[in-house]
Design a protein around this motif. Sequence first.
Motif, PDB file in Angstrom:
ATOM      1  N   LEU A   1     -71.944   3.171  54.144  1.00 17.10           N
ATOM      2  CA  LEU A   1     -71.322   3.901  53.032  1.00 17.10           C
ATOM      3  C   LEU A   1     -71.805   3.419  51.669  1.00 17.10           C
ATOM      4  CD1 LEU A   1     -67.640   4.274  54.284  1.00 17.10           C
ATOM      5  CD2 LEU A   1     -69.187   6.155  53.664  1.00 17.10           C
ATOM      6  N   ILE A   2     -72.188   2.138  51.562  1.00 16.14           N
ATOM      7  CA  ILE A   2     -72.594   1.604  50.255  1.00 16.14           C
ATOM      8  C   ILE A   2     -74.068   1.187  50.213  1.00 16.14           C
ATOM      9  CG2 ILE A   2     -70.273   0.870  49.614  1.00 16.14           C
ATOM     10  CD1 ILE A   2     -70.961  -1.954  50.459  1.00 16.14           C
TER      11      ILE A   2
ATOM     12  N   PHE B   1     -82.097  -4.862  48.147  1.00 18.50           N
ATOM     13  CA  PHE B   1     -80.657  -5.055  47.968  1.00 18.50           C
ATOM     14  C   PHE B   1     -79.863  -4.625  49.199  1.00 18.50           C
ATOM     15  CE2 PHE B   1     -76.525  -4.198  45.766  1.00 18.50           C
ATOM     16  CZ  PHE B   1     -76.323  -5.488  45.289  1.00 18.50           C
ATOM     17  N   SER B   2     -80.418  -3.717  50.005  1.00 14.10           N
ATOM     18  CA  SER B   2     -79.705  -3.249  51.204  1.00 14.10           C
ATOM     19  C   SER B   2     -79.513  -4.378  52.214  1.00 14.10           C
ATOM     20  CB  SER B   2     -80.477  -2.096  51.856  1.00 14.10           C
ATOM     21  OG  SER B   2     -81.726  -2.543  52.369  1.00 14.10           O
ATOM     22  N   GLY B   3     -80.471  -5.302  52.268  1.00 12.56           N
ATOM     23  CA  GLY B   3     -80.321  -6.449  53.158  1.00 12.56           C
ATOM     24  C   GLY B   3     -79.191  -7.362  52.717  1.00 12.56           C
ATOM     25  N   LEU B   4     -79.066  -7.549  51.404  1.00 11.40           N
ATOM     26  CA  LEU B   4     -77.987  -8.393  50.869  1.00 11.40           C
ATOM     27  C   LEU B   4     -76.628  -7.748  51.116  1.00 11.40           C
ATOM     28  CD1 LEU B   4     -79.684  -9.427  47.506  1.00 11.40           C
ATOM     29  CD2 LEU B   4     -79.319 -10.881  49.516  1.00 11.40           C
ATOM     30  N   ILE B   5     -76.562  -6.416  50.959  1.00 16.07           N
ATOM     31  CA  ILE B   5     -75.304  -5.705  51.236  1.00 16.07           C
ATOM     32  C   ILE B   5     -74.886  -5.940  52.684  1.00 16.07           C
ATOM     33  CG2 ILE B   5     -74.228  -3.430  51.488  1.00 16.07           C
ATOM     34  CD1 ILE B   5     -76.022  -2.483  49.165  1.00 16.07           C
ATOM     35  N   ALA B   6     -75.834  -5.797  53.613  1.00 13.35           N
ATOM     36  CA  ALA B   6     -75.524  -5.994  55.035  1.00 13.35           C
ATOM     37  C   ALA B   6     -75.066  -7.426  55.297  1.00 13.35           C
ATOM     38  CB  ALA B   6     -76.749  -5.657  55.883  1.00 13.35           C
ATOM     39  N   GLY B   7     -75.694  -8.401  54.632  1.00 13.57           N
ATOM     40  CA  GLY B   7     -75.285  -9.797  54.802  1.00 13.57           C
ATOM     41  C   GLY B   7     -73.878 -10.043  54.286  1.00 13.57           C
ATOM     42  N   ILE B   8     -73.561  -9.443  53.152  1.00 15.17           N
ATOM     43  CA  ILE B   8     -72.220  -9.610  52.564  1.00 15.17           C
ATOM     44  C   ILE B   8     -71.158  -8.969  53.463  1.00 15.17           C
ATOM     45  CG2 ILE B   8     -70.748  -8.942  50.618  1.00 15.17           C
ATOM     46  CD1 ILE B   8     -73.388  -9.109  48.889  1.00 15.17           C
TER      47      ILE B   8
ATOM     48  N   SER C   1     -77.103   2.383  47.232  1.00 12.60           N
ATOM     49  CA  SER C   1     -77.499   3.722  47.684  1.00 12.60           C
ATOM     50  C   SER C   1     -76.321   4.340  48.432  1.00 12.60           C
ATOM     51  CB  SER C   1     -78.713   3.638  48.610  1.00 12.60           C
ATOM     52  OG  SER C   1     -79.805   3.031  47.974  1.00 12.60           O
ATOM     53  N   PHE C   2     -76.228   5.659  48.391  1.00 15.74           N
ATOM     54  CA  PHE C   2     -75.103   6.331  49.039  1.00 15.74           C
ATOM     55  C   PHE C   2     -75.610   7.417  49.985  1.00 15.74           C
ATOM     56  CE2 PHE C   2     -73.672   4.637  44.980  1.00 15.74           C
ATOM     57  CZ  PHE C   2     -72.607   3.855  45.406  1.00 15.74           C
ATOM     58  N   PRO C   3     -74.919   7.603  51.098  1.00 13.82           N
ATOM     59  CA  PRO C   3     -75.414   8.518  52.140  1.00 13.82           C
ATOM     60  C   PRO C   3     -75.391   9.984  51.711  1.00 13.82           C
ATOM     61  CG  PRO C   3     -73.200   7.730  52.671  1.00 13.82           C
ATOM     62  CD  PRO C   3     -73.656   6.944  51.480  1.00 13.82           C
TER      63      PRO C   3
ATOM     64  N   PHE D   1     -80.898   8.256  56.173  1.00 12.68           N
ATOM     65  CA  PHE D   1     -80.770   7.231  57.210  1.00 12.68           C
ATOM     66  C   PHE D   1     -79.388   6.584  57.188  1.00 12.68           C
ATOM     67  CE2 PHE D   1     -80.992   2.613  58.002  1.00 12.68           C
ATOM     68  CZ  PHE D   1     -81.236   2.641  59.370  1.00 12.68           C
ATOM     69  N   LEU D   2     -78.799   6.439  56.017  1.00 10.11           N
ATOM     70  CA  LEU D   2     -77.475   5.804  55.909  1.00 10.11           C
ATOM     71  C   LEU D   2     -76.406   6.575  56.689  1.00 10.11           C
ATOM     72  CD1 LEU D   2     -77.433   4.735  52.142  1.00 10.11           C
ATOM     73  CD2 LEU D   2     -77.740   3.275  54.154  1.00 10.11           C
TER      74      LEU D   2
END
Length: 530
Positions: A305-306, A35-42, A243-245, A82-83
């Motif tokens: 952040l998200i 899901f982190s890849g999709l967040i970055a794409g959005i 996920s949150f930092p 890492f975030l």
Amino acid sequence: MFKNIKNDLPASIVVFFVALPLCLGIALASGAPLFSGLIAGIIGGIVVGGLSGSKVGVSGPAAGLAAIVLTAIGTLGGYENFLVAVILGGAIQILFGILKGGIIAYYFPSSVIKGMLTGIGIIIILKQIPNFFGYDEGSAWDLGFFEIDGGNTFSELFAMVNNITPGAALIGIISLLLLILWDKVLSKKSKVFEIIQGPFVVVVLGILFYTFTKGNAALSLVDKHMVNVPIPDDISSFVGQFSFPNFGVITNMEVWIVAFTIALVASLETLLCVEASDKLDPEKNVTPTNRELLAQGAGNMISGLIGGLPITQVIVRSSANIQSGGKTKLSAMFHGFLLLISVILIPRLLNMIPLSVLAAILLVVGFKLAKPSLFMKMYKLGWKQSVPFVVTVVGIVFTDLLVGIGLGLGVGIVVILIKSYQNSHFLHIEDQSNGKHKIKMSLAEEVTFFNKGAILKELDSLPRDTYLEFDVTKTRYLDYDIIEILDDFAFKAKERNIDIKLISKRGIVENPDSFIEFFKLRPQSKISLS
């Protein structure tokens, strides 16, 4: 801004289909949640697309950062730690933009940028061929030569031969042929085929193929051959994917080292892609590079952040956007909204898209980046253009993006030094004058310490009893190093019975005792003769 929506909306759909598997694949290669890849794409589409000054560039998670992310997650003790580095990296990028660091983009030779585009095109083709035939889907998103499983780009091609999935290969071939037909024939026949894009049609066809071949032992596709978007059961499970930092590690020096590494690599990759996408843009828009760094920095801070991966501008998405007719930044923003809407509303439908269909789309994108005609064009431009181009292409294919660009840039600098060495002066031998060989030596407009060797060699090779006419009327700058060589030669010339006639804008002097005294110079880096 909306006057080009008839171009931007279809282009955004194509970019969406290209970006979706890349977002998931890069997250997989990075060892991060899918899901982190999709967040970055959005975020790359909506936030960076909105803030950027680029009309055609599209941002998202970058394959070039996958190895850094994979290592950093382990080094920092978890994804949440890492975030924090991603957020700090974004802040450093904003600082780069404020300090006008975007100017570095203009110092890369055109041959290297073209080599980068071609190399990426070849990599896309080589990586997607196994995926196209339904084998080793994971390697398709790892754009480096050496892969995590110990194989490499070419070993996957050899292994594919005995592991072809008939259903994946069949729908892939049909999709590729339809895309070529759509691009070369149908789009020129009617406006309808321009509005409805070929990639959208083949995706629909792929979904239908998957649906109607279920249960067919020969042609059915299994989960590994399909898009794999996380499917939440309800709103709480959807929110649970974020996920949150962990800001408790912000004082850890290793976090800051990773942050600076992300900022540096992401900024360099973005600036290179900006330069490349501007060259591809048929309208030749020029992207403000400092604003791009500010936009990327803001995007990375929000993504971190998200729970998203680091973001850069990505040439695969950008070139797909340009090739599909995208005109303004709305295309990049629309693709971000499409990613957001799809993962919320239709994740199950997305998981019915065969990866071989998306591979067919990427094969077309790759071919347009690496057209064979470009190799012939670069060859005809001469070795000064073709050698850095070829080195960049080979470097990218056999190592990775940044190493390949570094090799191409290094060769480009060597080419400049060679040409500078050769072009420092012009020598013309004339008839004898007073029983001496008359030689006229004219210096170039700018002569630096790079030219020391060529000029010193020429002066030392002058025969005895020579009449040298030394012309610096066209020379605007001389390094002090060159002046010292000339001053030493003025002394040696008397021993070898060489007469010197110095011609400059400051006057003409026969047999000057000292060049330094003539120009009334002091030791400094450059001497103005104008």
